[in-house]
Write a protein that holds these residues in place. Sequence first.
Motif, PDB file in Angstrom:
ATOM      1  N   TYR A 115       4.279 -10.974  -6.620  1.00  0.00           N
ATOM      2  CA  TYR A 115       3.333 -10.340  -5.694  1.00  0.00           C
ATOM      3  C   TYR A 115       2.356 -11.357  -5.125  1.00  0.00           C
ATOM      4  O   TYR A 115       1.977 -12.319  -5.785  1.00  0.00           O
ATOM      5  N   PHE A 116       1.944 -11.122  -3.865  1.00  0.00           N
ATOM      6  CA  PHE A 116       0.794 -11.805  -3.283  1.00  0.00           C
ATOM      7  C   PHE A 116       0.275 -10.961  -2.125  1.00  0.00           C
ATOM      8  O   PHE A 116       0.875  -9.937  -1.751  1.00  0.00           O
ATOM      9  N   TYR A 156       5.524  -7.704  -2.057  1.00  0.00           N
ATOM     10  CA  TYR A 156       6.324  -7.722  -3.281  1.00  0.00           C
ATOM     11  C   TYR A 156       7.628  -8.457  -2.965  1.00  0.00           C
ATOM     12  O   TYR A 156       8.206  -8.256  -1.891  1.00  0.00           O
ATOM     13  N   PHE A 157       8.088  -9.291  -3.890  1.00  0.00           N
ATOM     14  CA  PHE A 157       9.339 -10.001  -3.618  1.00  0.00           C
ATOM     15  C   PHE A 157      10.234  -9.988  -4.844  1.00  0.00           C
ATOM     16  O   PHE A 157       9.778  -9.819  -5.983  1.00  0.00           O
ATOM     17  N   TYR A 197      -2.689  -4.768  -6.296  1.00  0.00           N
ATOM     18  CA  TYR A 197      -3.437  -5.570  -7.252  1.00  0.00           C
ATOM     19  C   TYR A 197      -4.798  -4.918  -7.513  1.00  0.00           C
ATOM     20  O   TYR A 197      -5.475  -4.535  -6.563  1.00  0.00           O
ATOM     21  N   GLU A 198      -5.251  -4.706  -8.720  1.00  0.00           N
ATOM     22  CA  GLU A 198      -4.729  -5.202  -9.975  1.00  0.00           C
ATOM     23  C   GLU A 198      -4.031  -4.107 -10.784  1.00  0.00           C
ATOM     24  O   GLU A 198      -3.357  -4.393 -11.769  1.00  0.00           O
ATOM     25  N   THR A 199      -4.178  -2.839 -10.389  1.00  0.00           N
ATOM     26  CA  THR A 199      -3.673  -1.756 -11.235  1.00  0.00           C
ATOM     27  C   THR A 199      -2.199  -1.436 -10.997  1.00  0.00           C
ATOM     28  O   THR A 199      -1.517  -0.961 -11.908  1.00  0.00           O
ATOM     29  N   PHE A 200      -1.704  -1.650  -9.767  1.00  0.00           N
ATOM     30  CA  PHE A 200      -0.300  -1.389  -9.445  1.00  0.00           C
ATOM     31  C   PHE A 200       0.135   0.011  -9.876  1.00  0.00           C
ATOM     32  O   PHE A 200       1.173   0.195 -10.508  1.00  0.00           O
ATOM     33  N   TRP A 228      -1.821 -14.217  -6.094  1.00  0.00           N
ATOM     34  CA  TRP A 228      -0.450 -14.455  -6.535  1.00  0.00           C
ATOM     35  C   TRP A 228      -0.278 -14.013  -7.984  1.00  0.00           C
ATOM     36  O   TRP A 228      -1.161 -14.197  -8.814  1.00  0.00           O
ATOM     37  N   GLN A 229       0.883 -13.465  -8.264  1.00  0.00           N
ATOM     38  CA  GLN A 229       1.280 -13.180  -9.652  1.00  0.00           C
ATOM     39  C   GLN A 229       2.643 -13.813  -9.924  1.00  0.00           C
ATOM     40  O   GLN A 229       3.482 -13.844  -9.032  1.00  0.00           O
TER      41      GLN A 229
END
Length: 265
Positions: free
Chosen positions: A161-162, A174-175, A120-123, A264-265
């Motif tokens: 993601y979290f 990552y899930f 996070y945030e650029t991945f 969280w995303q």
Amino acid sequence: MKKKITALFLCVALAAIAIVGASLAYFSDTDNETNTFTVGGVKIDLIEQQSNEDHTGFVPYTGDKVLMPIVGSAQGEKYPNGQPKAANYIDKVVTIQNTGKSAAWIRAYYAVPSDLDDGYETFNAGANILHGNFGNKIVDGTVYTTFGAEWNWMHDGKWNYFETTMDGVNYNVYFADYYQPVAANETTEQLICGVYLDKNVDMKDGKYIDPRHPEADLSILEGTVKYPVFAVAVQAEGFDTAAAAMDAAFGANYNPWGGTATNWQ
């Protein structure tokens, strides 16, 4: 001058939280082998494997591995079983089997130490220090990725993601949800198939460095690096999607390792 790399030991910690009885409104299970909750027939087994000697198939995963910078490309030439031929690539093939009596939606989590992941945030995966490879499948001799096909790692253009902390270490999690319910006695396609240390990692003055990240603290590489994997399942009956099933059974923004979770995303 040849790089002087001290071998590291990589181990995978598979955490599990037993969820039993009437604490949930829906039948569910985790990958805990000692969980005897079978009401409703929802039961799963998280399977870990590595290549066999001739790389034509897989055998059970044998434990700690030596982690060293990759030589070659993890996206390049493949063995017959679909695994990369690159040296120092660490096989870690994860699938989930439905060992219960009923079809189930399955979600799986993969956690990587935040110090080794762009996140996070650029991945920006190219900036990662420890890389993970999504699973593969072979169809008529051709290797395909399971990313975005059998396993849905994203929603609305964003990663599932979290971030959380386990044993004092910060992790980017990552899930992914399996694309359809998994029938009784069936097994998913691969979630992930391995990890590798970036080729840029080196040692200077007794410390691990990555020239791409001159200010990064890579002291985590001086010990045991863990990347936990976790799987959960919920009855398929009554739910049209994995997300709906997971939210109903575990609640929104569920962190299987417990504790505080952010970003969280």
